[in-house]
Design a protein around this motif. Structure first.
Motif, short mmCIF file in Angstrom:
data_model
loop_
_atom_site.label_atom_id
_atom_site.label_comp_id
_atom_site.label_asym_id
_atom_site.label_seq_id
_atom_site.Cartn_x
_atom_site.Cartn_y
_atom_site.Cartn_z
N LYS A 1 0.81 -1.30 0.13
CA LYS A 1 -0.01 0.04 -0.18
C LYS A 1 0.86 1.37 0.03
O LYS A 1 0.58 2.30 -0.69
N PRO A 2 2.05 1.38 0.81
CA PRO A 2 2.53 2.71 0.75
C PRO A 2 3.31 3.09 -0.37
O PRO A 2 3.58 4.11 -1.03
N GLU A 3 3.39 1.82 -1.34
CA GLU A 3 3.83 2.39 -2.68
C GLU A 3 3.04 2.88 -3.74
O GLU A 3 3.16 3.30 -4.76
N VAL A 4 1.55 2.51 -3.31
CA VAL A 4 0.65 2.96 -4.28
C VAL A 4 0.29 4.62 -4.00
O VAL A 4 0.31 5.05 -3.23
N LEU A 5 0.09 5.13 -5.35
CA LEU A 5 0.00 6.74 -5.10
C LEU A 5 -1.30 6.83 -4.28
O LEU A 5 -2.41 6.23 -4.53
N THR A 6 -1.40 8.19 -3.54
CA THR A 6 -2.70 8.31 -2.87
C THR A 6 -3.49 9.19 -3.78
O THR A 6 -3.05 9.62 -4.82
N GLY A 7 -4.94 9.29 -3.40
CA GLY A 7 -5.80 10.04 -4.18
C GLY A 7 -5.20 11.53 -4.57
O GLY A 7 -5.19 11.92 -5.59
#
Ligand code: SAM
Length: 329
Positions: free
Chosen positions: A39-45
């Motif tokens: 999850k931390p690697e996925v871009l936030t909104g």
């Protein structure tokens, strides 16, 4: 602008919002799924919204398509679409989805600014759907499609991939279904983008085979009214029109010379082609406090290095390390 050394200009941004999916289509990933991005690697909104803003305001992006993995799995999808719709100039906003859960969300997505939608549907037979996707969700997809049409996300487009010995005989039935419901069907030739690396050129269903199968039931004629431009699909009028069918023949009739697409992966990497062997990392720039201009400069350099073609038909072709679900289809 995002230009490459062959004179092409990228104006169409494909944004993968997640690499996760709730189906396991065999041309895309194995039944057990994949090691999803942490999850931390996925871009936030907010990070997605910032990159889309830079693309639109500084780099000439005119169309934004959200995809994945399965974009409906993002709870913040409505907010991401609303942020894109608030930009000036306002980009065209579209979504590629498997349709599961769309029945509950189509109206909210339209209200947020979604203009168009593509729903993937490869078969109308529940047992084939189960075999192909390893899930029993055909009814959910069909109700998602109906909800998209009811919400006015028209023309609703349907994407279908045909696979030998599985759904290869369904081209006419899929077209009949789409004509009956007012959806525009497009067949996509299967590409070497599955995580299992099982694609074999000799086994794929070609555009020629699809035309042959359709021609036994329908008259297809030139769609001279519609300018193809950079569109991946070659479209044809069905029985004189106005209904149309499209074929995306990425393998047997590549259209790289007219490509205007650039891709942003869910973990913030720019890919200048589906089949690119390298990526440019925008996420680490964002997270190290870079300015918009620094981000834009790296993005421009990524597109400038785009190769003339995807090379699938070259003997030296190497499949990209990432599968379609991680790149964003
Ligand atoms: N989950 C969403 C969906 O099902 O539409 C969006 C992502 S999916 C990767 C986007 C599109 O890529 C789908 O229409 C799917 O059929 C297509 N696709 C996936 N793998 C493919 C492959 N190996 N060759 C051709 N099309 C593929």
């Amino acid at each position: 602008m995002l230009t490459d050394s062959y004179g092409r200009i990228a104006t169409d941004l494909r944004v993968s919002l997640t690499d996760r999916c709730n189906l396991r289509c065999s041309y895309c990933m194995p039944p057990e799924g994949l090691d999803w991005l942490p999850k931390p690697e996925v871009l936030t909104g907010d990070e997605v919204a910032r990159l889309v803003r830079i693309g639109v305001e500084a780099l000439g992006i005119r169309e934004v398509r959200f995809t994945g993995g399965e974009p409906l799995l993002r709870r913040d999808l409505v907010a991401i679409i609303a942020a894109a719709a608030a930009l000036s100039p306002r980009p065209e906003i579209s979504l590629t989805t498997n349709g599961i859960g769309l029945d509950r969300r189509a109206a909210a997505l339209r209200d947020a600014g979604l203009d168009r939608i593509n729903v993937s549907l490869d078969t109308l037979r529940p047992e084939v759907f189960r075999k192909l996707t390893h899930r029993d969700r055909l009814d959910d997809v069909l109700s998602g499609l109906a909800a998209a049409a009811a919400a006015g996300l028209t023309p609703v487009k349907v994407n279908a991939v045909l696979m030998r010995d599985l759904n290869e005989d369904e081209a006419p039935a899929l077209l009949r279904y789409c004509l009956d419901h007012g959806y525009e069907l497009r067949f996509i030739e299967q590409m070497p983008l599955d995580a299992q690396h099982g694609w074999k050129r000799a086994e794929m269903i070609t555009a020629e085979e699809i035309f042959g199968a359709l021609a036994r039931e329908f008259a297809l004629s030139d769609d001279s009214e519609r300018e193809r431009g950079a569109a991946p699909a070659e479209t044809f009028l069905v029985n004189g029109g106005p209904a149309r069918v499209g074929v995306i023949a990425s393998v047997t009739r590549p259209f790289c010379g007219a490509c205007d697409r650039v891709r942003l992966t869910a973990d913030g990497q720019i890919r200048n082609c589906l089949f690119a062997r390298s990526e440019s990392d925008l996420r680490s720039l964002l997270r190290s406090g870079a300015t918009d201009e620094e981000v834009a400069a790296r993005w421009r350099a990524a597109v400038a290095a785009k190769l003339p073609g995807h090379g699938i038909n070259d003997p030296s072709f190497l499949q990209p390390d990432r599968p379609m679900s991680a790149i964003g289809g």
